[in-house]
Structure formats: structure tokens, C-alpha cells
Design an enzyme around this catalytic site. Structure first.
Site, PDB file in Angstrom:
ATOM      1  N   GLU A  73       8.412  95.659  64.772  1.00  0.00           N
ATOM      2  CA  GLU A  73       7.331  94.682  64.909  1.00  0.00           C
ATOM      3  C   GLU A  73       7.630  93.177  64.649  1.00  0.00           C
ATOM      4  O   GLU A  73       8.343  93.127  63.489  1.00  0.00           O
ATOM      5  CB  GLU A  73       6.259  94.920  63.990  1.00  0.00           C
ATOM      6  CG  GLU A  73       4.879  94.271  64.202  1.00  0.00           C
ATOM      7  CD  GLU A  73       3.715  94.628  63.454  1.00  0.00           C
ATOM      8  OE1 GLU A  73       2.903  94.051  63.196  1.00  0.00           O
ATOM      9  OE2 GLU A  73       3.582  95.975  63.147  1.00  0.00           O
ATOM     10  N   SER A  89       2.158  93.089  66.573  1.00  0.00           N
ATOM     11  CA  SER A  89       1.151  93.816  66.261  1.00  0.00           C
ATOM     12  C   SER A  89      -0.195  93.083  66.813  1.00  0.00           C
ATOM     13  O   SER A  89      -0.113  92.286  67.570  1.00  0.00           O
ATOM     14  CB  SER A  89       0.845  93.578  64.572  1.00  0.00           C
ATOM     15  OG  SER A  89       0.334  92.052  64.375  1.00  0.00           O
TER      16      SER A  89
END
Length: 191
Positions: free
Chosen positions: A68, A94
């Protein structure tokens, strides 16, 4: 969410457009081989306004595991650059990510997708209205770069993450390590 396709992402990419003021972006690439390098450049204030930040080798195979990129996007916003640059990765973001952030670029860099061939200064054009993401480099130049490409080694050259990287499929198909239930020809009952 909008799916994008084009010469930079023939298998597709994803951008979250909710709350975005602009849906088109074009600019020169600033290329980083991993998120840590990109984050360091943000910390040192080396990211230029109007650029397209490319973070590659963070996809299912290259990460391994689709890391991420929230740290880099948060740092850019903290510097007031969130709306002034675009960010492209074969990794993921995210749900809290804001701005022109494009993830799941496929094929990923670890498979010599076009994202692996981008060089600093190459122009990348993104249009979330028409669903396109294009690397504006001539095909013969890309073929020369492809012929010279060497895979990047990550820190996981043995063990479970190495095995995962050997078996995982593309993000566009769910980053699975197996062909799925449709491939089953016999199911054993546990009774």
C-alpha cells in the site's frame, strides 16, 4: 472508481475519482523503483509540481504482495502537493487515499509491463473521463528498452514470500495463487 486502460496499462489500472477536482492529468514521469525511494524523495522535497510519480515493483510479484502506498500519498498531501502531482503504481492504495492516485497497473513491472519501461521525463497522460492512461513514448523506443530490461531483485529470494511471488497471478485477476474453483475437476467430500 474508474478503470483505466492504455499503453501504460494494457491490462488496466484503477483510480478513485470521488472528490477529485480534475479528471485529466499529463506530465513528465519521476520514476522510483520502490515506495521507500519515492517517500525519501518526498521527504527531501524532490517531487516537482506537475510531475507523474511512478512507483513500480510493488505489484503482486514485485512487492511481493501489492504493498500500500499510503505513506507517500499522505506525505505529498502534507506538503500541499496532493493535487499538484499524479501518482501511479503497480501496487495499491488504501480507501483513505486522495488525489490523482492510480494503482493496480498491469502488467506489473516485475513482468516487464510498460510501467517497467518508463524513464524519468517520459510524458504520461491520464484521462479518467475517457478511461485512458498512456505512456507517450514511441513503440520502437519501448522495444529497445524492453530488450535491455532486467528484472529487479527484491529482498525475498527464498522462503514463503519468494514462493508467493512465483505463483501469484496479476492484480487484474485478483492476485490469486491458484486458478480458482473453476479449475477443479473433482471435489472430495469431507464426511
Amino acid at each position: 472508481m474508474v478503470g483505466l486502460k492504455g499503453s501504460l496499462a494494457p491490462e488496466g489500472a484503477i483510480v478513485k475519482v470521488a472528490g477529485m477536482e480534475r479528471l485529466q492529468f499529463s506530465g513528465p514521469a519521476q520514476v522510483f523503483e520502490c515506495e521507500e525511494d519515492a517517500f525519501s524523495a518526498v521527504e527531501q522535497r524532490h517531487i516537482r509540481e506537475g510531475s507523474v510519480v511512478v512507483i513500480r515493483y510493488e505489484g503482486p510479484k514485485g512487492g511481493p504482495g501489492m504493498r500500500e502506498m499510503l505513506s507517500t500519498t499522505a506525505a505529498l498531501y502534507g506538503q500541499g502537493m496532493g493535487e499538484k502531482v499524479a501518482l501511479i503504481t503497480d501496487g495499491r492504495f488504501s480507501g483513505a487515499t486522495r488525489g490523482f492516485c492510480i494503482g493496480h497497473v498491469g502488467p506489473e513491472a516485475a513482468e516487464c509491463g510498460p510501467i517497467a519501461l518508463v524513464e524519468d521525463g517520459d510524458i504520461i497522460a491520464i484521462d479518467a473521463e475517457t478511461g485512458t492512461i498512456d505512456l507517450q513514448v514511441d513503440a520502437d523506443v519501448l522495444e529497445t528498452r524492453r530488450a535491455a530490461w532486467k528484472p529487479r531483485a527484491n529482498d525475498y529470494q527464498s522462503g514463503a514470500l519468494w514462493r508467493y511471488a512465483q505463483n501469484v497471478g496479476p492484480a487484474s485477476k485478483g492476485a490469486l495463487t491458484h486458478p480458482g474453483g473453476a479449475a477443479e475437476t473433482h471435489v472430495y467430500a469431507d464426511i
